[in-house]
Design a protein around this motif. Structure first.
Motif: not given
Length: 496
Positions: A18, A21, A75, A81, A85
């Motif tokens: 997270q 990200f 996230y 990651d 996405y």
């Protein structure tokens, strides 16, 4: 029993994925899309993708750009990651058989290293811009203070008169060298890793030179293993940044000393002075402390980057990736703010001439020139002249006197006692030899503080600064040109 076999585990998601990200969406989304477009254009130009495939991918990427607000992304763990996405959004639009071809001949390894280098270069250009601005400020201040006498210190004690302009010239020279160090480090980061793929390139006929061109790099980094494994670009950049702020931290130490009440050589304008909440007489130039602590923090951050890479394997590894990069960028961001503060603060400094004159008289700092002048005017050795002057200083100190109050008769007696003869110089000559302005004016040697020597030095510094400004403009111009070339390349792909 709770099933913990599915990736990612909650704790790994919370502590690693997270944060990464969130950093990627803030720092790298724009550049990641640029790499996508550049790789797509290169694949199409090389015939690795058919024109229609390239057109479909390019159109879908454009749609995704219009639909995604990276700041609003959260996230969820559904995708590892940001890269995956975006790839998933592309697959949803045009299907995996076409969308999946965008990743031909590349890896997240070369993609991520390229992104890190792009961002490092961006931050470095910002730092270089502020460094040039600071140098311009210091050059103007030095020009204004070419004849403004100050006391130079060695070992924390008054040593000799010089000018504030001459002192600033020493700092300007260092900063000119710091610029060179930073640009050299920039050159190492300015080698593109795209095309190295995981670590050994690819069997596809990739055009690595074209990727470097479209992304604003000077050239591709040659060895594909080194493209992924080498972290010397980080070592170079943050060693150079550390050197810069150690230099500026030392300058800040002098600023604190020179603006102190007991020394008082420099006057700090009110806009940089905070008043005590209880002591009405206090003028606290706390900007100096903020400069010093920011410089120290930057040095510490740079040490953190460099030391974190110690004893790491020479291969692809996470040690040099996102968590470390975030610390590295903080050093550069703080660096920009610190340089702005130094430029603003120093631009308003004024030499307090009366206080400097008093300090010179009380500290006997012109006595070196009296010794030198006796060598020239009286034909004695420097060691003999030094003994005469030492005798005078001891006598004045015992009497509580100052050098500006030296009586010619006391000088005559000291000279006779040491040499066994009368001096030939006059009282007027003695006073000239002890004058701090004369001290500076006779030091005409290359690099010295005399108005002539200093003017020549400042002229050279100004010329070098102009060359550095042009060099930075060239680096920035290449980025602008690359963006235009990338836009044109994508337009060609969209035409199918």
């Amino acid at each position: 029993m709770k099933d913990t076999s599915k990736f990612p585990s909650p704790v790994y998601q919370e502590t690693v994925l997270q944060p990464i990200f969130n950093t990627f969406k803030a720092e790298y989304y724009r550049d990641m899309m640029a790499v996508n477009y550049a790789h797509l254009a290169m694949l199409t130009e090389q015939g690795i993708l058919k024109n229609e495939e390239g057109r479909l991918i390019a159109a879908a990427l454009k749609e995704i750009e219009g639909e995604i607000d990276p700041e609003s992304l959260e996230y969820t763990g559904e995708y590892e990651d940001l890269f995956f996405y975006v790839e998933k959004q592309l697959i949803k639009k045009i299907g995996v058989e076409i969308a999946g071809k965008l990743h031909t001949g590349r890896s997240r390894n070369d993609l991520n290293i390229t992104l890190f280098k792009m961002k490092t270069k961006e931050y470095l250009r910002g730092l270089l811009h502020e460094l040039l601005s600071l140098q311009s400020t210091l050059l103007e201040l030095a020009e204004e203070n070419k004849e403004a006498i100050v006391v130079a210190y060695t070992h924390g004690q008054p040593a000799q008169p010089t000018t504030f302009g001459h002192y600033l010239g020493a700092l300007i020279e260092i900063l000119l060298r710091d610029f060179r160090r930073l640009v050299s480090a920039y050159g190492t980061a300015d080698q593109c890793s795209m095309g190295a793929a995981a670590i050994t390139t690819s069997g596809f006929p990739l055009n690595r030179e074209r990727m470097a061109e479209l992304l604003g790099f000077a050239r591709p980094q040659e060895n594909s293993y080194g493209c992924i494994a080498a972290v010397d670009y980080l070592l170079e950049v943050y060693s150079a940044v550390k050197t810069l702020f150690i230099n500026l931290g030392r300058f800040a130490q002098d600023l604190g000393f020179w603006t102190a009440f007991e020394v008082g050589q420099l006057y700090v304008p009110n806009e940089f002075v905070q008043i005590s909440s209880i002591m009405p007489q206090k003028r606290n130039p706390v900007a100096v402390e903020h400069i010093r602590v920011q410089a120290s923090l930057i040095v510490g951050l740079c040490d953190g980057v460099v030391n974190s890479l110690h004893n790491t394997p020479f291969t692809d590894m996470n040690d040099g990736e996102d968590p470390l990069q975030a610390v590295a960028y903080e050093a550069l961001e703080r660096g920009v703010r610190c340089l702005r503060l130094i430029a603003g603060f120093t631009g308003g400094l004024k030499v307090q001439e009366e206080r400097v004159g008093r300090n010179i008289a009380e500290s006997f700092v012109t006595i070196t020139e009296l010794a030198d002048s006796l060598v020239r005017a009286e034909g004695v050795s420097f060691r003999t002249a030094h003994e005469v002057c030492s005798h005078l200083v001891r006598q004045l100190l015992s009497q509580g006197g100052t050098l500006d109050k030296l009586a010619f008769e006391d000088f005559r007696l000291a000279f006779e006692e040491v040499t066994g003869r009368q001096p030939t110089i006059s009282e007027a000559q003695l006073n000239t030899f002890l004058d701090p302005k004369n001290f500076v004016q006779v030091r005409r040697v290359f690099g010295g503080p005399s108005p002539e020597a200093l003017s020549a030095s400042l002229g050279r510094y100004r010329n070098e600064l102009q060359a550095q400004k042009e060099e930075l403009a060239g680096l920035e111009g290449r980025i602008t040109l690359a963006a235009a070339k990338l836009q044109e390349a994508v337009s060609q792909v969209l035409k199918g």
